[in-house]
Design an enzyme around this catalytic site. Structure first.
Site, mmCIF file in Angstrom:
data_model
loop_
_atom_site.group_PDB
_atom_site.id
_atom_site.type_symbol
_atom_site.label_atom_id
_atom_site.label_comp_id
_atom_site.label_asym_id
_atom_site.label_seq_id
_atom_site.Cartn_x
_atom_site.Cartn_y
_atom_site.Cartn_z
ATOM 1 N N GLU A 111 0.839 -1.206 0.000
ATOM 2 C CA GLU A 111 0.000 0.000 0.000
ATOM 3 C C GLU A 111 0.866 1.245 0.000
ATOM 4 O O GLU A 111 2.029 1.196 0.390
ATOM 5 C CB GLU A 111 -0.851 0.054 1.283
ATOM 6 C CG GLU A 111 -1.688 -1.154 1.485
ATOM 7 C CD GLU A 111 -2.409 -1.142 2.825
ATOM 8 O OE1 GLU A 111 -2.397 -0.096 3.511
ATOM 9 O OE2 GLU A 111 -2.982 -2.186 3.156
ATOM 10 N N LYS A 113 2.055 4.703 1.610
ATOM 11 C CA LYS A 113 2.101 5.262 2.959
ATOM 12 C C LYS A 113 1.738 6.741 2.845
ATOM 13 O O LYS A 113 2.507 7.550 2.319
ATOM 14 C CB LYS A 113 3.501 5.093 3.559
ATOM 15 C CG LYS A 113 3.576 5.549 5.000
ATOM 16 C CD LYS A 113 4.894 5.103 5.627
ATOM 17 C CE LYS A 113 4.949 5.407 7.110
ATOM 18 N NZ LYS A 113 4.726 6.793 7.459
ATOM 19 N N ASP A 115 1.082 10.513 3.782
ATOM 20 C CA ASP A 115 1.807 11.395 4.689
ATOM 21 C C ASP A 115 0.858 12.410 5.316
ATOM 22 O O ASP A 115 0.761 13.557 4.895
ATOM 23 C CB ASP A 115 2.924 12.110 3.913
ATOM 24 C CG ASP A 115 3.911 12.761 4.851
ATOM 25 O OD1 ASP A 115 3.842 12.500 6.070
ATOM 26 O OD2 ASP A 115 4.754 13.537 4.374
ATOM 27 N N TYR A 224 -7.293 2.556 5.915
ATOM 28 C CA TYR A 224 -6.395 1.454 5.547
ATOM 29 C C TYR A 224 -6.266 0.348 6.583
ATOM 30 O O TYR A 224 -5.424 -0.528 6.451
ATOM 31 C CB TYR A 224 -5.011 1.987 5.199
ATOM 32 C CG TYR A 224 -4.420 2.946 6.213
ATOM 33 C CD1 TYR A 224 -4.205 2.565 7.530
ATOM 34 C CD2 TYR A 224 -4.068 4.239 5.837
ATOM 35 C CE1 TYR A 224 -3.673 3.434 8.452
ATOM 36 C CE2 TYR A 224 -3.521 5.118 6.749
ATOM 37 C CZ TYR A 224 -3.332 4.713 8.064
ATOM 38 O OH TYR A 224 -2.790 5.571 8.973
ATOM 39 N N LYS A 310 10.355 3.739 3.785
ATOM 40 C CA LYS A 310 10.288 5.184 3.519
ATOM 41 C C LYS A 310 11.078 5.527 2.259
ATOM 42 O O LYS A 310 12.229 5.112 2.110
ATOM 43 C CB LYS A 310 10.866 5.960 4.696
ATOM 44 C CG LYS A 310 10.151 5.679 6.011
ATOM 45 C CD LYS A 310 9.071 6.673 6.289
ATOM 46 C CE LYS A 310 9.651 7.830 7.027
ATOM 47 N NZ LYS A 310 8.734 8.552 7.854
ATOM 48 N N CYS A 403 23.951 44.827 7.124
ATOM 49 C CA CYS A 403 22.534 44.424 7.135
ATOM 50 C C CYS A 403 21.829 44.955 5.880
ATOM 51 O O CYS A 403 21.900 46.155 5.590
ATOM 52 C CB CYS A 403 21.853 44.975 8.387
ATOM 53 S SG CYS A 403 20.075 44.651 8.404
ATOM 54 N N CYS A 406 19.127 47.730 7.151
ATOM 55 C CA CYS A 406 19.447 49.010 7.785
ATOM 56 C C CYS A 406 20.899 49.437 7.578
ATOM 57 O O CYS A 406 21.286 50.522 8.002
ATOM 58 C CB CYS A 406 19.115 48.955 9.275
ATOM 59 S SG CYS A 406 20.248 47.907 10.192
ATOM 60 N N CYS A 421 22.432 41.158 12.741
ATOM 61 C CA CYS A 421 22.529 42.601 12.556
ATOM 62 C C CYS A 421 22.736 43.213 13.937
ATOM 63 O O CYS A 421 22.066 42.836 14.901
ATOM 64 C CB CYS A 421 21.238 43.126 11.930
ATOM 65 S SG CYS A 421 21.079 44.902 12.067
ATOM 66 N N CYS A 427 16.610 48.759 13.334
ATOM 67 C CA CYS A 427 16.502 47.890 12.151
ATOM 68 C C CYS A 427 15.034 47.428 11.996
ATOM 69 O O CYS A 427 14.493 46.782 12.899
ATOM 70 C CB CYS A 427 17.441 46.692 12.322
ATOM 71 S SG CYS A 427 17.396 45.562 10.934
#
Ligand code: IVH
Length: 682
Positions: A111, A113, A115, A224, A310, A403, A406, A421, A427
């Site tokens: 089957e 699986k 998620d 299932y 998996k 940054c 700023c 920063c 900022c």
């Protein structure tokens, strides 16, 4: 035909059409005809409230009654599956089964699986009576009201179809990719946080307190596994039968005999799953015969007759266009790869995180590289590698040193991978982040404001710091909005005085209400580095007021529970900063709680009273009400009985509690009644 007969007939018919449409994909009437039948049923149910039924097709839209999510024991424990990641492990499983059952003596059901998150449905005489999440495997959350809105889950099985009177059936609730993308778009527009992936979205949705929201989200479910006794001899037959009863069972199950057939199934679906409209993360192998399952038995955690394989994470290769840098609310700068859009695990990916400066260096990333991208359960996927054979440029990607927001210099703290920063006072993303944290639910709970409004107020210059929130009412009162006003004043008038005055008034009211928020949450709301909810609470209990806290040195700070040298230093650093001291002074002047209430001096006005707390509240959290009840000599009890003195009833109390309170004639006090009751006499 009487109304009650017609109601039953309509319900029956609509259940059938729902199943035809959602499960079989084969509608036999038009949407319009369906709506007309539904409307007729709605009208009859409104006329006859005594004939209401939670399983009626009209209930698929959800209701405004808040869900309480009681924990209920599972009749059969909800086990998980052993995981395997490679063919050798699959072979080991197969050979172990072969060893116990004999070569060639068994079939394996292969089957997908799914998620999502597992769910157990309980039917009595064909009626859905309960839906539980997995929880800890022995007890799960009762999510029945929300599950009723999932269209592919039958609320009523067709009469005389031969199902057992007591039927428990399990499966996976999931959010298809299309719904996931739609919901995240809506979240983004509303300025709300995005769901990281369809599984998180499904799980967040199933636990939503408002089933109308759930109804809108478009969840789906595949069944299932049937843990309760069934007349069929095998798992496969039982599920085919369940399909006849109206359940959505995957059409991709396959009975096989040999290990090679299992490998072929894995190989096929590792590719073919990319075309599925929902996420799968592997395949599940189950010994088919139910008696053989019994013989193989269970370990403490999982059945010995089944195993999950998996799939490896999906990966895509795409050209890097540019690296940009994002500044978060803590000032951390994250590099982001912007790439030519590529399809990956059900969605189109344009951006992927590069985590930090070291990560870029380890990848040896160059301009124009072709990069491998993977999803790691996050919204923003990550770059996991570079295709060196296609390198075209000699220029490595460099991390910035200023940054991007700023222009301030960036720095790294010792032992930390992130770059920050250094300008936390002006900022913009850091200021907005601080305001967002300050208003958040566990902090000041100014719930009429959200990130979008914060961004808007920030852009218009009316809220540039947390203290600005507390001068809003005053500034609004002073502004006239007439010609000649400053742009800020005009904006205030438009926002709080004009057509949006209702939401504007709500904002001002909830800011006012936040002045009652207890000291420990004010302390948390300040956003001192490393001071989370628990540390804030401990500090508040230990030092009792902001003044004593401000006087404390690192040594004294370390005496409080959960405070070590790093946290203590961070607190001292924060409290000795001039801007922060001014902020605290302004907040105190605005009327915020800067010390804890002295419990010893409280009255004993609730002595001998048994009080149930139910619903959601505006001014305090449940825990705070619990503490208040105890502080005033009362007892907080969890269930309603004839001994209950009164119920402290918040908004959206659960329907069963409401009914019980009414039937026993127990008084219900609102939050305000309660606060008035315990308020000191004037
Ligand atoms: S059977 C006793 N079948 O995977 C066996 N589980 O890791 C019960 N899952 O908790 C589970 N697809 O949430 C089974 N076709 C499938 C499944 C499946 C997804 C989930 C389920 C379970 C987890 C186990």
């Amino acid at each position: 035909m009487s109304d009650s007969e017609r109601i039953l007939q309509l319900r029956d018919e609509l259940h059938r059409h729902n199943h035809n449409y959602y499960v079989l994909n084969r509608p036999t009437i038009s949407d319009r005809e369906f709506d007309m039948l539904l409307k007729e049923l709605e009208a009859l149910e409104t006329k006859h409230p005594e004939l209401a039924d939670p399983n009626s097709p009209t209930q698929r839209v959800g209701s405004d009654v808040s869900n309480d999510f009681q924990q209920i024991p599972h009749r059969y424990p909800m086990l998980s599956l052993g995981n395997t990641y490679n063919r050798a492990d699959v072979r080991e499983f197969y050979e172990r089964v072969e060893g116990e059952l004999g070569r060639g003596n068994f079939d394996v059901c292969c089957e997908l699986k799914f998620d999502g998150l597992s769910l157990s449905l309980i039917y009595e005489k064909g009626r859905l009576v309960r839906a539980l999440t997995r929880g800890d495997g022995t007890r799960g959350d009762d999510v029945t009201a929300n599950v009723r809105t999932i269209r592919t889950i039958p609320l009523q099985l067709p009469e005389g179809a031969g199902y057992p009177d007591e039927l428990e059936i399990r499966g996976e609730v999931l959010m298809p990719y299309a719904a996931f993308e739609r919901i995240n778009k809506e979240q983004e527009q509303a300025g709300k946080p995005l769901f990281a992936n369809p599984r998180n979205a499904a799980s967040g949705t199933l636990k939503n307190k408002d089933s109308r929201v759930v109804a809108h989200r478009g969840l789906d479910a595949y069944l299932y596994y049937i843990p309760s006794p069934v007349p069929q001899p095998s798992h496969y037959d039982a599920l085919q039968q369940a399909r006849e009863w109206g359940f959505q069972v995957s059409g991709h199950m396959k009975l096989v005999h040999t290990l090679d057939e299992i490998y072929a199934y894995i190989d096929h679906w590792d590719e073919a799953r990319k075309e599925l409209p929902f996420a799968t993360d592997g395949i599940v192998l189950k010994v088919n015969d139910l008696r053989q399952q019994q013989a193989l038995g269970y370990t403490a955690k999982s059945p010995r007759w089944a195993i999950a394989y998996k799939f490896p994470a999906e990966r895509a290769l795409t050209p890097l266009l540019e690296v940009t840098f994002q500044v978060g609310r803590t000032g951390a700068v994250t590099p982001v790869a912007n790439m030519t859009p590529v399809h990956l695990a059900g969605t189109t990916v344009r951006r992927a995180t590069l985590h930090n400066a070291d990560y870029i260096r380890q990848l040896d990333l160059h301009e124009g590289d072709r990069v491998y991208v993977e999803k790691a359960g996050e919204i923003i996927p990550q770059v996991v590698g570079v295709d060196m054979s296609q390198r075209r440029s000699d220029t490595p990607i460099r991390f910035i040193d200023r940054c991007p927001e700023c222009g301030a210099p960036l720095m790294r703290y010792e032992g930390e991978a992130a770059t920050y920063c250094t300008n936390d006072s002006t900022c913009p993303p850091q200021i907005k982040g601080r305001i967002e944290h300050f208003i958040s639910r566990d902090a000041m709970n100014i719930d009429s404001l959200g990130p979008e409004t914060v961004a808007e107020y920030y852009a218009n210059g009316i809220v540039r710091s947390i203290t600005d929130l507390y001068t809003l009412r005053q500034r609004f009162a002073e502004s006239t909005g007439f010609f000649g006003c400053t742009p800020e004043q005009e904006y205030l008038q438009r926002t709080f005085g004009g057509s949006r005055s209702v939401s504007g008034a709500k904002v001002l009211d909830s800011i006012d209400a936040s002045k009652k928020v207890p000291f420990e949450r004010v302390l948390f709301a300040l956003g001192i580095r490393f001071v989370g909810k628990v540390v804030a609470k401990n500090l508040a209990r230990h030092f009792r007021s902001i003044d004593t806290l401000m006087e404390a040195g690192t040594e004294q700070l370390c005496e409080a529970e959960g405070v070590g040298a790093v946290i203590a230093q961070s607190i001292v650093h924060y409290l000795h900063d001039d801007t922060n001291r001014r902020t605290i002074a302004d907040l105190r002047a605005a009327g915020l709680q800067m010390q804890i209430e002295d419990i010893a001096t409280l009255s004993q006005s609730l002595a001998g009273k048994n009080i149930v707390i139910s619903g959601t509240f505006q001014h305090h959290t449940r825990q705070e009400y619990q503490a208040l009840i105890e502080a005033h000599g009362g007892k907080n009890v969890s269930s309603i009985s004839k001994n209950t003195t009164f119920i402290l009833a918040g908004e959206a109390m659960g329907p069963s509690k409401l009914e019980k309170a009414r039937s026993l004639g127990i008084p219900m006090l609102t939050e305000d009644d309660f606060l008035a009751l315990i308020a000191p006499e004037q």
